[in-house]
Structure formats: C-alpha cells, structure tokens
Design a protein around this motif. Structure first.
Motif, PDB file in Angstrom:
ATOM      1  N   VAL A 677      -4.653  16.034  -1.438  1.00 48.19           N
ATOM      2  CA  VAL A 677      -5.706  14.976  -0.691  1.00 48.19           C
ATOM      3  C   VAL A 677      -5.494  13.624  -1.387  1.00 48.19           C
ATOM      4  CG1 VAL A 677      -8.241  14.555  -0.297  1.00 48.19           C
ATOM      5  CG2 VAL A 677      -7.114  17.003  -0.067  1.00 48.19           C
ATOM      6  N   VAL A 678      -5.265  13.449  -2.641  1.00 50.00           N
ATOM      7  CA  VAL A 678      -5.122  12.158  -3.300  1.00 50.00           C
ATOM      8  C   VAL A 678      -3.885  11.424  -2.714  1.00 50.00           C
ATOM      9  CG1 VAL A 678      -5.039  11.198  -5.591  1.00 50.00           C
ATOM     10  CG2 VAL A 678      -6.671  12.777  -5.326  1.00 50.00           C
ATOM     11  N   SER A 679      -2.864  12.156  -2.983  1.00 50.92           N
ATOM     12  CA  SER A 679      -1.880  11.524  -2.333  1.00 50.92           C
ATOM     13  C   SER A 679      -1.643  11.002  -0.919  1.00 50.92           C
ATOM     14  CB  SER A 679      -0.394  12.834  -2.402  1.00 50.92           C
ATOM     15  OG  SER A 679       0.963  12.410  -1.859  1.00 50.92           O
ATOM     16  N   THR A 680      -2.351  11.744  -0.037  1.00 44.17           N
ATOM     17  CA  THR A 680      -2.514  11.251   1.517  1.00 44.17           C
ATOM     18  C   THR A 680      -3.365  10.075   1.332  1.00 44.17           C
ATOM     19  OG1 THR A 680      -2.072  13.624   2.311  1.00 44.17           O
ATOM     20  CG2 THR A 680      -3.211  11.940   3.717  1.00 44.17           C
ATOM     21  N   ALA A 681      -4.477  10.205   0.746  1.00 42.84           N
ATOM     22  CA  ALA A 681      -5.448   9.001   0.631  1.00 42.84           C
ATOM     23  C   ALA A 681      -4.841   7.847  -0.118  1.00 42.84           C
ATOM     24  CB  ALA A 681      -6.671   9.483  -0.275  1.00 42.84           C
ATOM     25  N   CYS A 682      -3.878   7.886  -0.947  1.00 39.23           N
ATOM     26  CA  CYS A 682      -3.310   6.860  -1.579  1.00 39.23           C
ATOM     27  C   CYS A 682      -2.524   6.111  -0.477  1.00 39.23           C
ATOM     28  CB  CYS A 682      -2.392   7.249  -2.870  1.00 39.23           C
ATOM     29  SG  CYS A 682      -3.542   7.523  -4.320  1.00 39.23           S
ATOM     30  N   THR A 683      -1.501   7.126   0.149  1.00 43.17           N
ATOM     31  CA  THR A 683      -0.794   6.569   1.255  1.00 43.17           C
ATOM     32  C   THR A 683      -1.754   5.611   2.374  1.00 43.17           C
ATOM     33  OG1 THR A 683       0.763   8.262   0.935  1.00 43.17           O
ATOM     34  CG2 THR A 683       1.118   7.110   2.998  1.00 43.17           C
ATOM     35  N   ALA A 684      -2.626   6.254   2.785  1.00 47.05           N
ATOM     36  CA  ALA A 684      -3.417   5.647   3.720  1.00 47.05           C
ATOM     37  C   ALA A 684      -3.911   4.321   3.221  1.00 47.05           C
ATOM     38  CB  ALA A 684      -4.468   6.452   4.411  1.00 47.05           C
ATOM     39  N   LEU A 685      -4.512   4.360   1.814  1.00 41.56           N
ATOM     40  CA  LEU A 685      -4.834   3.285   1.125  1.00 41.56           C
ATOM     41  C   LEU A 685      -4.117   2.216   1.173  1.00 41.56           C
ATOM     42  CD1 LEU A 685      -7.297   1.784  -0.287  1.00 41.56           C
ATOM     43  CD2 LEU A 685      -6.520   2.576  -2.281  1.00 41.56           C
ATOM     44  N   ALA A 686      -2.538   2.519   0.724  1.00 40.22           N
ATOM     45  CA  ALA A 686      -1.725   1.338   0.549  1.00 40.22           C
ATOM     46  C   ALA A 686      -1.412   0.780   2.307  1.00 40.22           C
ATOM     47  CB  ALA A 686      -0.556   1.932   0.169  1.00 40.22           C
ATOM     48  N   ALA A 687      -1.487   1.836   3.117  1.00 40.16           N
ATOM     49  CA  ALA A 687      -1.156   1.326   4.478  1.00 40.16           C
ATOM     50  C   ALA A 687      -2.266   0.378   5.055  1.00 40.16           C
ATOM     51  CB  ALA A 687      -0.968   2.496   5.640  1.00 40.16           C
ATOM     52  N   ALA A 688      -3.497   0.937   4.567  1.00 38.08           N
ATOM     53  CA  ALA A 688      -4.552   0.056   5.167  1.00 38.08           C
ATOM     54  C   ALA A 688      -4.639  -1.534   4.654  1.00 38.08           C
ATOM     55  CB  ALA A 688      -5.855   0.676   4.849  1.00 38.08           C
ATOM     56  N   VAL A 689      -4.272  -1.508   3.403  1.00 35.60           N
ATOM     57  CA  VAL A 689      -4.091  -2.827   2.452  1.00 35.60           C
ATOM     58  C   VAL A 689      -3.010  -3.524   3.090  1.00 35.60           C
ATOM     59  CG1 VAL A 689      -3.533  -3.729   0.388  1.00 35.60           C
ATOM     60  CG2 VAL A 689      -4.950  -1.928   0.165  1.00 35.60           C
ATOM     61  N   VAL A 690      -2.023  -3.225   3.578  1.00 38.35           N
ATOM     62  CA  VAL A 690      -1.009  -3.826   3.981  1.00 38.35           C
ATOM     63  C   VAL A 690      -1.352  -4.292   5.547  1.00 38.35           C
ATOM     64  CG1 VAL A 690       1.469  -3.607   5.048  1.00 38.35           C
ATOM     65  CG2 VAL A 690       0.799  -2.858   2.660  1.00 38.35           C
ATOM     66  N   GLY A 691      -2.091  -3.447   6.393  1.00 37.06           N
ATOM     67  CA  GLY A 691      -2.080  -3.463   7.567  1.00 37.06           C
ATOM     68  C   GLY A 691      -3.392  -4.763   7.710  1.00 37.06           C
ATOM     69  N   VAL A 692      -4.197  -4.989   6.732  1.00 35.95           N
ATOM     70  CA  VAL A 692      -5.497  -5.941   6.611  1.00 35.95           C
ATOM     71  C   VAL A 692      -4.812  -7.091   6.197  1.00 35.95           C
ATOM     72  CG1 VAL A 692      -7.659  -6.479   5.764  1.00 35.95           C
ATOM     73  CG2 VAL A 692      -7.319  -4.156   6.371  1.00 35.95           C
ATOM     74  N   ALA A 693      -3.831  -7.083   5.232  1.00 37.99           N
ATOM     75  CA  ALA A 693      -3.319  -8.063   4.800  1.00 37.99           C
ATOM     76  C   ALA A 693      -2.456  -8.841   5.551  1.00 37.99           C
ATOM     77  CB  ALA A 693      -2.458  -7.836   3.316  1.00 37.99           C
ATOM     78  N   LEU A 694      -1.779  -8.224   6.467  1.00 40.58           N
ATOM     79  CA  LEU A 694      -0.847  -8.906   7.338  1.00 40.58           C
ATOM     80  C   LEU A 694      -1.303  -9.021   8.638  1.00 40.58           C
ATOM     81  CD1 LEU A 694       2.472  -7.076   6.433  1.00 40.58           C
ATOM     82  CD2 LEU A 694       1.948  -9.030   5.736  1.00 40.58           C
ATOM     83  N   GLY A 695      -2.437  -8.161   8.993  1.00 42.11           N
ATOM     84  CA  GLY A 695      -2.940  -8.231  10.110  1.00 42.11           C
ATOM     85  C   GLY A 695      -3.780  -9.547  10.369  1.00 42.11           C
ATOM     86  N   THR A 696      -4.617  -9.848   9.465  1.00 42.85           N
ATOM     87  CA  THR A 696      -5.652 -10.562   9.646  1.00 42.85           C
ATOM     88  C   THR A 696      -4.811 -12.329   9.912  1.00 42.85           C
ATOM     89  OG1 THR A 696      -6.929  -9.759   8.241  1.00 42.85           O
ATOM     90  CG2 THR A 696      -7.570 -12.166   8.166  1.00 42.85           C
TER      91      THR A 696
END
Length: 760
Positions: A677-696
């Motif tokens: 669960v933590v591994s999946t959450a860390c992957t999603a967190l990294a993707a969310a950070v990248v998505g927000v950082a580049l998407g904005t």
C-alpha cells in the motif's frame, strides 16, 4: 485458436476491472474527438454555406457619398462588385428593445453578397417602408415578418417584410450595428455608401484593399471589413470548444496508449513462466503476440464502436450547443467519413502501442529463466538502512524502497500515471479560468457591467445626472467609440476614448502602465498583432480622414472586437476634435447588483432617450465548456485507474518473491500489506507532484496562448487554488492506496506453498 481464446478468456476474468476501464476510457476519448470534429464543422459550415450560396463579397468598403466607387470594378483581382448602396445610421425600437442599425438602400436583390431569405420575403418596390432584417438583429429586436419597428428620433416606422442570413459581420449590441436592407427611398439622409468586392483570389484581400484605398483616396474610406473577420466572428466560441475537446482528446488518447503499453508490459513480466509454457507446447512467437494484440484491440474496438453509435444515435439530443453542433455536423458531406475515420484512428493508435508491448512477449524464451533472488527488488540503499536504524516503521521504509528501487521501471510508471493527472490539472485550470470570467470580470477587461448610449438631444450633464440617480450605479465613465483605419487602411479597428484624466477608466492591464498624459493609449493584443507593434511604440491611425498619432504605453486584456482596440481618454480625443462629446457611458455597478434590473430601471427612467445594454461576457458563450471539462476529467480518471491497477499488479507480483523473507524476519501479514500500500501510495504521490508541477505552468501557457491567438491577450489564465491542488493530490494518493489494500492483503495471506511455487 481454441487455446488462444481460452488464454484470452482467462486473462479477461483475471483483469475485468482493467478491461472495463479500458473500454470506457476508449469510448470517452473517441466521443471527445468526434464532438471536437462536430464543433469544428458546426463552427465553419453555417457561415461558409451562407457565403457560398449568397456569392459573398470578400471586402466591404464604407466610403463618403462623393467617392467614385465605380472605378473599383476595374481593379486587378476584383471579379465583381455589389453596389454602391447609400447608407444611413439609425436606431430601431421594438417591444422596448433598441438597436443601432445601418439602413442600406438596396434597389434590387444583389448578385454579390446576396442575403438568403430565411422567413418572409424580399423588398417590394410598392412598399417604400418595408425592410429586411439580418437574422441576428431580428433576434435582438424580437422581430418577425409583419412587425412594425419605430425609427427613433423620427415619426416614421418600418415594416419587417423578411428575415435574411448574411455572410457579413454580425450584429453586436454597442459594437457592430445591425444590417437592414431597405428601398433607396427609405434612406432619406444618407451619410455615406458601401460597396462589396468579390475577388478572384481571396488570399489577395489585403493587396486589393490597398489598391482600392489608393484609387479612392486616403480620406474617402471610413471603414473596411473582410470575409476573414466575418468568418472568425461567426465561428466564435464553437471553434474554441472544438480546440479544447480535440486537445484533450488527443492527450487522453496518448495517455490511454501508454497505459495499455504499461499494463501489457507488467502482465508479461508476471506471466513469463506461462508464456514459456505456451511456447513449449507449440505456440509460435506470432501467436503469443496476437493473444495480447487481438485482446486489447477488441477492448478498444468495443469502446470506439460504442462511442460512434452513441453520438450517431443520440448526439443531436445533447442539450445546448453541443447537440446543435452534432445535428448540423450529421448533415454535412464529410460526416460519414469522419464518423469512421476518428474511431479507426484511435483503435489503430492503441493497437500500435499494444503491438510494441506484445512484441516483448514473443521474445520470451520457451525455457523459463529463473529469476535471481534479491531483497525487495534490490539491495537496500543507505538511506533505507539509516531509516530502519532510526526505528521508522518497516512498512513505510520498505514500501518507499520498493516504489523507487527499480529506477527505469519506476520512472516509467510515474510518468505514465503523471500524464492523465497533468491533463486533469489543465482541465481544472480551464474551469477556474472560466469561473474567473464570471466572478471577477474586472480582472479580464470587463470592469463595467452596462453600456448606455444616449440620444443626441440629451446633454452630457443631464445624462450623467440621470445615470447617477440609480442607487446601484457606482460610477459612470463617459466615452466615445469610433471606427478607425490602420496604416495602409487595410483593416478597421475600434478607437475608444473612455473616462477623463480626472476620473480615468479602470482598464485591466497585462503589460506596461495606464495612459495618463496626452497622446498616450493602451491597446489590445489583437491590435498589436495587426500592426506588428509592441508596448512603447507610436502608431498612426486614421479617423474620418484625419490622422491620430498615439503612444502605446500599455497592453490591456481586451475581450471585445478580437482585441483590435486602442483606448485612450476622452480628453485626449478632444484635443484633436474640440467638438467631440461623449456618445456612450460605461457603468460600474455596486457589488451584488443585477445588471439586467439596473438596465430596465435606467431604460424606464430615460423615457426612450437611453439605449442600455449589458456588457457581453465571453464566459456566457463558454458555459458548455464546464460540462466538457467534467466529462474529460472522468475519462482521464479512468485512464489513471488503469495505470494504478497496473502498478498495483506489478507491485504485488514483484513482492511475491520477498514474501518468505518478510515473514521470516517477523513481519505480520498486516505489515506486509502495508508495504504494498505504501509503495503504491508513494508512486501516486510522485505522479501527483509531477502532474501538478508540470500541469500548472502548461495550463497557463495553453490558456494564454489561446488568449493571444483570439486577440484577448495573455494574462487571463487562472490556475486552481493551492488548497484545491492539495486536495486533488491527496485524493489521488488516497484512492491509489485504497485500491491497493485488497490485492495486497490477499497476497500477504497466501499459503507458503503458493509462495514457494511463485518464487521457483
């Protein structure tokens, strides 16, 4: 074939959720692309149809009454002419509604620029007061054939004989007068004349205009309009909606292709032994590839056919503009081709990405290669060992290590998941930008809510006194707007003088500073592009044959007239013409005031001397975009779910060989579950950070680029609030963790015999 079908059926039963999401995502992608195609056809076709059927003129020139326009018929590049026709500016009133119009004396129905009668009939020489209205003007006046219209300022009235469609610039309250075709006898006080030119080559429009101005003389032409301007206005917001749908449709298609590629790659890694067995019993590499390829092509084909069938059967029933667009598009000649080409292209693209991933399955050797044992996907890093030494929860440390220990594969998973999240951030930015137009119009060039035109007989002081009596009017800015010609006189722009030096008009500046001194002005992006100018330049324009030289000191966000507006104070214009008085008033209302109610009160108080219009807001035409954004977010969320499920499956399979070691060191099933669960959450967190950082920043760039291309200008983009972005990231991480909990729990409670079998 039977073995192939049994393998595909078994895989479908194991991955039902992924299959369903892929079908739904493909359907949403194809639906958005088909709607984009429909909107592009809807935006272009109605005007193009009227222009073609009416043998439209490419250029309309307004000149003085004494100009010798007969010489224009012999110009190189001019195929035929329409007119000249005498014109008169007037105001028509009907059912309490007033509109500025141009009466055009038309002795007979023209062959060039011919109006297309949509209801009623054409002019009758026996009825000197019978007129034909342009359809947009008729809608504004709520007029239909047989109605009587009052000609303001006179005792005359006109009878509507017909309503016609025209390819000329459409009526816009307070900006563009409506077109009225009338018998020459009805034009009693002509102020000029208009002539239309149909060209042999439409691309030579600017060149022919320059030749025409040279022949007639620089002071003879007062206004120029072209077919390109009319087409752009007719397309309006429909083209923007089509561009948004097309952009997100293509982006979602790429994201779906990458998600399918990642899902197949993960599935192949998890079934290496099964694929080897298939090859050992006689499957060829081509058959193995076809298993994956045909299976995912079937999913994509099912979604594409569902979307095409849905839009064909019920697309015209969609409420609002989208339904109208689909209804018009279904009647166009290229409709059938597009209805087939778009789904086929989407299926082929998904098939291409599927084939690239499935090709790896064909290269699996028929003899299984034992996987080397390695702790948690790789040796523990120094950071991980240090974290364990600090007595941090093992599940947290080992879950983080599992998520990022396989760098190339981990980065690929994060990138594939970040793409749909990035597009969701862009969609959210589009939503908040539209909301900004609604909630804070003063920031996007609309500081006032009402425009008031006063009769010529009403003095400035009396008009201001009448307007200031309303308790909800906080400020009234006097002004004037006239048509001006750019250098070379190839195009018409709007010159505005609003406010005074004592009470300046509150322009929304995106660059530079406000105009303060004499000859200083601010301009819209459309005007700067037209003149190839920038802030700090001096420009020379022509108003009524007289030059006006202005210094551009700032760029405004200008949503009107495609940004082709240059604005200064009324005092600056008076320096060039002392007799110039205010012809309109821009009203700023108090917070919470209803513009329509204030307009009704002012109209009643003016007793027919005030023509009050609400200022059009671009957000009014973009209301369908809200529903589009919601639908796109749903489609992108489905693609994200596919990638999350793929990541979970890969993490669970990679953890099978670590299960014995984890149990041996004393971790409970709950702790082992927490690692996944933590591994999946860390992957999603990294993707969310990248998505927000580049998407904005990407959203700001895309929205501002659209603003520049439309003439409004950059500076209109509004990103989601930090709280909303934080909530979005938290939802993505929480959702991924929740999805991982059940399969991780099942894997952690597997029997030791099953685990040994998986590791072997």
């Amino acid at each position: 074939m039977r073995a192939t079908l049994r393998w595909a059926h078994s895989d479908l039963r194991t991955h039902r959720g992924e299959a369903l999401f892929l079908v739904l995502a493909t359907a949403g992608i194809v639906l958005s692309l088909l709607l984009a195609t429909a909107l592009f056809g809807y935006a272009t076709n109605p005007w193009q149809r009227v222009f073609a059927q009416g043998n439209g003129a490419h250029v309309w020139l307004h000149t003085g009454s004494s100009a010798d326009t007969g010489r224009l018929a012999g110009l190189d590049g001019v195929q035929s002419v329409s007119g000249p026709y005498p014109t008169e500016s007037a105001t028509l009133a009907s059912r309490g509604t007033r509109a500025s119009v141009e009466l055009r004396g038309t002795p007979e129905r023209p062959a060039v620029g011919r109006p297309l009668i949509s209801s009623g009939r054409w002019l009758d020489p026996a009825d000197p007061d019978g007129v034909v209205l342009e359809s947009g003007l008729a809608r504004a006046l709520l007029a239909s054939p047989g109605d009587t219209l009052a000609l303001s300022g006179t005792a005359r009235s006109l009878t509507v004989l017909g309503i016609a469609e025209s390819a000329e610039k459409r009526y816009r309250p307070g900006e563009q007068p409506g077109l009225v075709w009338a018998p020459p006898a009805a034009v009693r006080d002509p102020g000029g004349q208009v002539i239309g030119l149909r060209l042999t080559d439409p691309d030579d429009t600017d060149y022919v205009i320059q030749r025409a101005v040279t022949v007639l003389g620089a002071g003879a032409v007062s206004e120029v309009s072209t077919w390109k301007q009319a087409r752009a206005e007719a397309q309006g917001d429909n083209r923007l909606l089509g561009q948004v749908l097309g952009l997100f449709g293509v982006g979602a298609l790429v994201a779906a292709g990458l998600a399918v590629h990642g899902a197949i790659g993960t599935r192949i890694r998890g079934h290496l032994r099964d694929i080897s067995v298939l090859k050992a019993i006689g499957f060829t590499p081509g058959q193995v590839v076809r298993v994956f390829l045909l299976q995912h092509l079937a999913y994509a084909l099912l979604g594409a056919v569902a979307a095409a069938s849905l839009i064909q059967a019920a697309g015209s029933r969609i409420p609002g503009r989208l339904g109208d667009a689909v209804g018009v598009w279904q009647g166009l000649p290229g409709h059938t081709v597009a209805l087939l080409a778009v789904p086929v292209a989407a299926v082929l693209f998904i098939g291409g990405t599927t084939g690239l991933a499935a090709w790896r399955a064909g290269r699996v050797p028929p003899v299984p290669v034992p996987r080397p044992a390695a702790p948690l996907g790789g040796r523990l890093s120094g950071v991980a060992r240090g974290a364990l030494g600090l007595r941090l929860p093992p599940a947290l440390v080992l879950g983080w290590h599992r998520a990022f220990s396989r760098s190339p594969r981990s980065l690929g998973t994060v990138a594939r998941l970040a793409l749909p999240l990035l597009l969701i951030v862009v969609a959210m930015s589009a939503w908040t930008t539209i909301e900004r137009f609604d909630s804070r119009p003063e920031q996007i060039g609309l500081p006032t809510a009402l425009t008031v035109h006063a009769d010529a007989g009403l003095a400035d002081g009396a008009a201001r006194s009448l307007l200031s009596r309303d308790p909800q009017v906080s400020a009234a800015y006097p002004g004037v707007e006239v048509a001006a010609l750019v250098p070379g006189q190839t195009a018409t722009i709007a010159l505005r003088g609003l406010g005074t030096e004592a009470a300046p008009y509150p322009y929304a500046l995106a660059e530079g500073r406000a105009a303060r001194g004499g000859d200083e002005a601010v301009a819209g992006q459309g005007l700067l592009d037209l003149l190839d100018a920038r802030v700090g330049d001096w420009v020379r324009i022509t108003v009524g044959g007289r030059p006006q030289i202005l210094h551009i000191v700032g760029r405004t966000i200008e949503p009107e007239n495609a940004g082709r507006v240059i604005s200064t104070s009324l005092d600056t214009l008076r320096e060039n013409d002392a007799a110039l008085g205010p012809a309109l008033y821009e009203l700023r209302l108090r917070p919470g005031a209803d513009p329509q109610r204030v307009a009704d009160r002012l109209t009643a108080a003016g007793q027919g001397r005030l023509d009050v219009h609400t200022v059009p807001n671009p957000a009014d035409g973009l209301s369908p975009l809200r529903g589009v954004v919601v639908g796109l977010i749903v489609v992108l969320a489905l693609i994200g779910l596919i990638e999350v499920l793929t990541a979970i499956g890969g993490t669970v399979r990679e953890g099978e060989r670590d299960l014995l070691a984890l149990k041996a060191i004393g971790l409970s099933p709950r702790q082992i579950t927490a690692i996944t669960v933590v591994s999946t959450a860390c992957t999603a967190l990294a993707a969310a950070v990248v998505g927000v950082a580049l998407g904005t920043p990407l959203a700001h760039w895309l929205i501002d680029a659209q603003g520049r291309s439309s003439g409004i200008g950059s500076g209109i983009a509004q990103g989601p609030s930090a709280a909303l972005l934080l909530l979005f990231g938290a939802a993505a991480v929480t959702g991924a963790a929740a999805l991982a909990a059940v399969p991780a729990s099942r894997a952690a409670r597997r029997r030791l015999a099953d685990t040994l079998s998986a590791v072997a």
